[in-house]
Design an enzyme around this catalytic site. Structure first.
Site, mmCIF file in Angstrom:
data_model
loop_
_atom_site.group_PDB
_atom_site.id
_atom_site.type_symbol
_atom_site.label_atom_id
_atom_site.label_comp_id
_atom_site.label_asym_id
_atom_site.label_seq_id
_atom_site.Cartn_x
_atom_site.Cartn_y
_atom_site.Cartn_z
ATOM 1 N N MET A 135 0.849 -1.196 0.000
ATOM 2 C CA MET A 135 0.000 0.000 0.000
ATOM 3 C C MET A 135 0.889 1.253 0.000
ATOM 4 O O MET A 135 0.422 2.348 0.345
ATOM 5 C CB MET A 135 -0.944 -0.014 1.197
ATOM 6 C CG MET A 135 -1.912 -1.194 1.138
ATOM 7 S SD MET A 135 -3.464 -0.886 1.963
ATOM 8 C CE MET A 135 -2.911 -0.657 3.622
ATOM 9 N N GLY A 136 2.160 1.093 -0.352
ATOM 10 C CA GLY A 136 3.033 2.256 -0.467
ATOM 11 C C GLY A 136 3.532 2.759 0.871
ATOM 12 O O GLY A 136 3.485 2.037 1.869
ATOM 13 N N ALA A 137 3.998 4.031 0.893
ATOM 14 C CA ALA A 137 4.721 4.582 2.046
ATOM 15 C C ALA A 137 5.815 3.565 2.415
ATOM 16 O O ALA A 137 5.877 3.081 3.543
ATOM 17 C CB ALA A 137 3.798 4.897 3.216
ATOM 18 N N HIS A 161 9.063 1.270 3.159
ATOM 19 C CA HIS A 161 10.161 1.297 4.129
ATOM 20 C C HIS A 161 11.018 0.063 3.885
ATOM 21 O O HIS A 161 10.711 -0.752 2.981
ATOM 22 C CB HIS A 161 9.608 1.339 5.560
ATOM 23 C CG HIS A 161 8.569 0.296 5.849
ATOM 24 N ND1 HIS A 161 8.858 -1.043 5.906
ATOM 25 C CD2 HIS A 161 7.228 0.393 6.056
ATOM 26 C CE1 HIS A 161 7.756 -1.726 6.172
ATOM 27 N NE2 HIS A 161 6.745 -0.878 6.257
ATOM 28 N N HIS A 175 9.386 -3.408 3.260
ATOM 29 C CA HIS A 175 8.911 -3.674 1.897
ATOM 30 C C HIS A 175 10.094 -4.029 0.987
ATOM 31 O O HIS A 175 10.008 -4.954 0.181
ATOM 32 C CB HIS A 175 8.221 -2.430 1.314
ATOM 33 C CG HIS A 175 6.976 -2.001 2.022
ATOM 34 N ND1 HIS A 175 6.872 -0.800 2.677
ATOM 35 C CD2 HIS A 175 5.768 -2.616 2.167
ATOM 36 C CE1 HIS A 175 5.654 -0.682 3.181
ATOM 37 N NE2 HIS A 175 4.965 -1.766 2.898
ATOM 38 N N LYS A 195 4.920 -9.931 9.417
ATOM 39 C CA LYS A 195 4.339 -8.934 10.314
ATOM 40 C C LYS A 195 2.803 -9.014 10.289
ATOM 41 O O LYS A 195 2.156 -8.847 11.309
ATOM 42 C CB LYS A 195 4.790 -7.546 9.913
ATOM 43 C CG LYS A 195 4.221 -6.535 10.826
ATOM 44 C CD LYS A 195 4.681 -5.162 10.537
ATOM 45 C CE LYS A 195 3.655 -4.253 11.104
ATOM 46 N NZ LYS A 195 2.686 -3.834 10.093
ATOM 47 N N SER A 229 6.652 -0.155 9.906
ATOM 48 C CA SER A 229 5.289 -0.061 9.389
ATOM 49 C C SER A 229 5.077 1.336 8.818
ATOM 50 O O SER A 229 5.614 2.313 9.347
ATOM 51 C CB SER A 229 4.299 -0.293 10.540
ATOM 52 O OG SER A 229 3.016 0.151 10.166
ATOM 53 N N SER A 230 4.290 1.395 7.756
ATOM 54 C CA SER A 230 3.970 2.707 7.167
ATOM 55 C C SER A 230 3.291 3.584 8.208
ATOM 56 O O SER A 230 3.443 4.805 8.210
ATOM 57 C CB SER A 230 3.044 2.536 5.967
ATOM 58 O OG SER A 230 3.591 1.601 5.069
ATOM 59 N N ARG A 231 2.532 2.966 9.111
ATOM 60 C CA ARG A 231 1.791 3.731 10.127
ATOM 61 C C ARG A 231 2.718 4.366 11.162
ATOM 62 O O ARG A 231 2.300 5.284 11.872
ATOM 63 C CB ARG A 231 0.771 2.831 10.826
ATOM 64 C CG ARG A 231 -0.410 2.482 9.968
ATOM 65 C CD ARG A 231 -1.521 1.894 10.810
ATOM 66 N NE ARG A 231 -2.778 1.859 10.071
ATOM 67 C CZ ARG A 231 -3.167 0.883 9.280
ATOM 68 N NH1 ARG A 231 -2.384 -0.161 9.112
ATOM 69 N NH2 ARG A 231 -4.319 0.939 8.653
HETATM 70 P P1 AMP Z 1 1.556 -2.922 3.451
HETATM 71 O O1 AMP Z 1 2.103 -1.884 2.533
HETATM 72 O O2 AMP Z 1 1.581 -2.526 4.886
HETATM 73 O O3 AMP Z 1 0.231 -3.458 2.989
HETATM 74 O O4 AMP Z 1 2.563 -4.147 3.377
HETATM 75 C C1 AMP Z 1 2.906 -4.747 2.154
HETATM 76 C C2 AMP Z 1 3.663 -6.023 2.447
HETATM 77 O O5 AMP Z 1 4.846 -5.710 3.190
HETATM 78 C C3 AMP Z 1 2.859 -7.003 3.299
HETATM 79 O O6 AMP Z 1 3.087 -8.328 2.856
HETATM 80 C C4 AMP Z 1 3.434 -6.787 4.682
HETATM 81 O O7 AMP Z 1 3.304 -7.899 5.538
HETATM 82 C C5 AMP Z 1 4.888 -6.501 4.353
HETATM 83 N N1 AMP Z 1 5.526 -5.785 5.456
HETATM 84 C C6 AMP Z 1 5.027 -4.704 6.128
HETATM 85 N N2 AMP Z 1 5.857 -4.348 7.133
HETATM 86 C C7 AMP Z 1 6.905 -5.218 7.100
HETATM 87 C C8 AMP Z 1 8.078 -5.390 7.884
HETATM 88 N N3 AMP Z 1 8.353 -4.588 8.915
HETATM 89 N N4 AMP Z 1 8.933 -6.392 7.563
HETATM 90 C C9 AMP Z 1 8.662 -7.220 6.515
HETATM 91 N N5 AMP Z 1 7.567 -7.103 5.733
HETATM 92 C C10 AMP Z 1 6.689 -6.132 6.024
#
Ligand code: AMP
Length: 283
Positions: free
Chosen positions: A29-31, A33, A36, A150, A188-190
């Site tokens: 979902m972007g943002a 780090h 990702h 995560k 986390s993006s949050r």
């Molecule tokens: P999101 O952008 O939060 O939807 O995450 C996209 C993908 O990145 C998902 O498969 C998450 O589980 C993974 N992800 C998010 N945070 C982490 C992290 N700290 N370490 C490894 N993978 C992550």
């Protein structure tokens, strides 16, 4: 890196490559780090073509305010992706993903998985995850999908979705370890929404889970869960849950036999920011 905005164009491009090349997919979902990026690096080890998608999926936000506040940093994300091994970036619009609108959508039978933990506290969330993932998987049809541990329950939901839509022979799901900040906070993006004060306190989440991991003994799990909950409350968190579950099925465990592989999971608010994390305990 080639950027696609239209599903048909991306599908045509990948259909031409597929015969000779393995495709790895990292939906986000972007943002972005480093967490990702670690998924993208893992994907590059096993696939000639690595596809990343950035789409903030409205249907998985049970709280509309959370959707509005979700960080969007697309220019920075593109710059980061140029620095790593990403061959294709897919940035669809809401219309491209949901051409028929977002009011009438398919329902997925996720059974028990939708009744506990994130499923219980975020009604409809996993339906939204399945709706977007079904569409993305139909477009990208990867050989390998990369997900982060995560989002432990989400990994299980997506595996179930892949079975339900009959792609389990075609797509291999790879779950990658959680990347953490130096003080243990799961990236986390949050996290970008935390105030400096809350950012310091936020480390309590991983500390509480590590406390369980180090101190859990066979027998009733309630006392150690309560101690971990107290740690969160004392540091300004309002936990939705802190639970111990079977690591393979997510069945909640009230009485641990000391042998079973388990996972401690939590979701908690600090002010208006909801964070989640988990630790696997493999005796
Ligand atoms: P999101 O952008 O939060 O939807 O995450 C996209 C993908 O990145 C998902 O498969 C998450 O589980 C993974 N992800 C998010 N945070 C982490 C992290 N700290 N370490 C490894 N993978 C992550």
């Amino acid at each position: 890196m080639i950027i696609f905005r239209k599903p048909e164009a991306l599908k045509d491009f990948l259909d031409k490559k597929r015969a000779k090349h393995q495709v790895g997919f990292v939906p986000t979902m972007g943002a972005l780090h480093a967490g990702h990026l670690s998924l993208l690096n893992e994907a590059k080890k096993e696939n000639a073509i690595v596809v990343c998608s950035i789409f903030v999926n409205p249907t998985q936000f049970n709280d509309p305010e959370d959707f509005k506040k979700y960080p969007v940093t697309i220019e920075k994300d593109i710059a980061m992706l140029h620095e790593v091994v990403c061959d294709v970036l897919f940035i669809p619009s809401i219309n491209d993903i949901y051409p028929g609108g977002t009011t009438v959508l398919k329902h997925y039978d996720l059974g028990f998985l939708e009744t506990i933990l994130e499923g219980k506290y975020r009604p409809g969330h996993f339906q939204g995850v399945c709706q977007v993932m079904h569409r993305l998987l139909d477009i990208v049809l990867p050989n390998n999908l990369y997900l982060g541990q995560k989002d432990y329950q989400q990994c299980m939901v997506i595996r179930k979705l892949i079975e339900l839509i009959g792609l389990d022979k075609k797509i291999k799901v790879n779950v990658c370890p959680t990347l953490r900040e130096e003080d243990g906070l799961a990236m986390s993006s949050r996290n970008t929404r935390l105030s400096p004060d809350d950012r310091i306190k936020a480390t309590t989440i991983s500390a509480a889970l590590l406390f369980i991991k180090k101190n859990i003994k066979p027998g009733r799990t309630a006392p150690i869960k309560n101690e971990a909950k107290e740690m969160l409350l004392k540091n300004g968190f309002l936990p939705d849950y802190i639970e111990i579950a079977n690591a393979d099925t997510l069945e909640l465990i009230e009485d641990w036999n000391g042998k079973q592989k388990i996972v401690a999971l939590t979701a908690a608010f600090i002010n208006n920011v909801r964070l989640i994390d988990n630790r696997v305990i493999n005796p």
